[in-house]
Design an enzyme around this catalytic site. Sequence first.
Site, PDB file in Angstrom:
ATOM      1  CB  SER A   1      43.850  30.504 -18.845  1.00 44.55           C
ATOM      2  OG  SER A   1      43.000  31.335 -18.098  1.00 44.55           O
TER       3      SER A   1
ATOM      4  CG  ASP B   1      38.043  25.819 -15.785  1.00 44.59           C
ATOM      5  OD1 ASP B   1      38.302  26.552 -14.812  1.00 44.59           O
ATOM      6  OD2 ASP B   1      38.322  26.124 -16.962  1.00 44.59           O
TER       7      ASP B   1
ATOM      8  CG  HIS C   1      41.471  27.475 -15.171  1.00 44.55           C
ATOM      9  ND1 HIS C   1      40.702  27.566 -16.310  1.00 44.55           N
ATOM     10  CD2 HIS C   1      42.392  28.479 -15.265  1.00 44.55           C
ATOM     11  CE1 HIS C   1      41.123  28.571 -17.059  1.00 44.55           C
ATOM     12  NE2 HIS C   1      42.150  29.137 -16.446  1.00 44.55           N
TER      13      HIS C   1
END
Length: 422
Positions: free
Chosen positions: A233, A327, A361
């Site tokens: 991330s 995601d 994600h």
Amino acid sequence: MAPAVRFSPGARSLFDEPLGIAVQGLRPRQPVTLRASVQDEAGERFEASARYEAEESGELDLGRSPALPGGSFCGLEPMGLLWALQPQKPFWCMVKRDVQTPLRLLLEVFEGHGPPPGRLLAQGHHEWVFMQDGLQRVPVREGRIRGTLFLPPGDGPFPGIIDLYGVGGGLPEYRACLLANHGFAVLALAYYGYEDLPQNMQEFQLEYFEEAVDFMLKHRQVKGPGIGLLGISKGGDLCISIASFLKGITATALINGSVANVGGMLRYKDITIPPLGFDLKRLKVNKDGIADIFNLLNNPLEGPSSQSFIPLEKAECTFLFIVGQDDRNWKSEFFAVEGSKRLQAHGKEKPQIILYPRTGHYIEPPFFPMCAASLHKLVGKPVAWGGDPKAHFEAQADAWQHIQAFFHKHLSGTPPGASNKL
């Protein structure tokens, strides 16, 4: 023989090792319900259940016996009771904060297929540990650096990696710890929201990360001439920035990262990269109060937003992009593809991109259950992360092997498959 639960490889194992589950001593074809539960350090409970029928021998082996309809899953799923674990509290994710203590799995065997649950026939406990015997956990407080270094048993030197997490801040240690079990010296590095570090993400100074890189390169138990970076991330785009502007980086692995600077101003000496803009009008909230932020960010290829694109062509390292194609945090596949185009346009090596369908994600180490939605620190409300639980679970196991192989190859570490037993 009274019914009894059996775990393989035993009652205690490393968290990222596959776990076999069986029940012995049942009647032939006896219907039973299995319930798995784990309580995290905050006291929150995760549960999954499945209905089964014992074999003629009276044994029930989840590696051979399919689950019947009516539980958390059905079909032949040897580790279904793990990937189907769900938090009993909404918008909660499983996080391990103290890697020196185990997580405990409780498996209960109930008579019949309920509901309500029938008579309890047997129960078993399994301990998931995060540190193999001999692994060292060394708090690091040198200069401005705030982190924890994990060192495998022995004198080394070991291939070195810096591990960065996302907007949650603090100092997550569990991925660095698990990776160190596989023969790496891994520094879990905090960069905001921890001790005396900045408490927000308004600005990122690469000089801080440069200190951490120098610390690793000079450590007597870290093998040179370069180190690796692993980021997920926001930690992913920070890794790209580190690799693009700093020396000593040999390999960089990104898990659903951005190729544009996100969240705050990035500074290094006289270089400034602004954060990628966003439009709150593109945020959608469903009837359950869960936000979809997939389209929130601007396109880093268009207009002023292009100033936020990190010049990864300056990097002198090899890249690996791990991408969940479901995601919902942002457009990870788009970022990986555009990063690859830019590298190749500048004559650099084409990066490896591994795409995982129906994967969200937060691709964590195996075998953390998928987090479908949780509170986003910047958005201020729960957001959807995407993913199908089974596909996500399988992607985590596969990605974990690719990450290890990538770093072993490019950091000249110990051979893949080195012992990681307790």
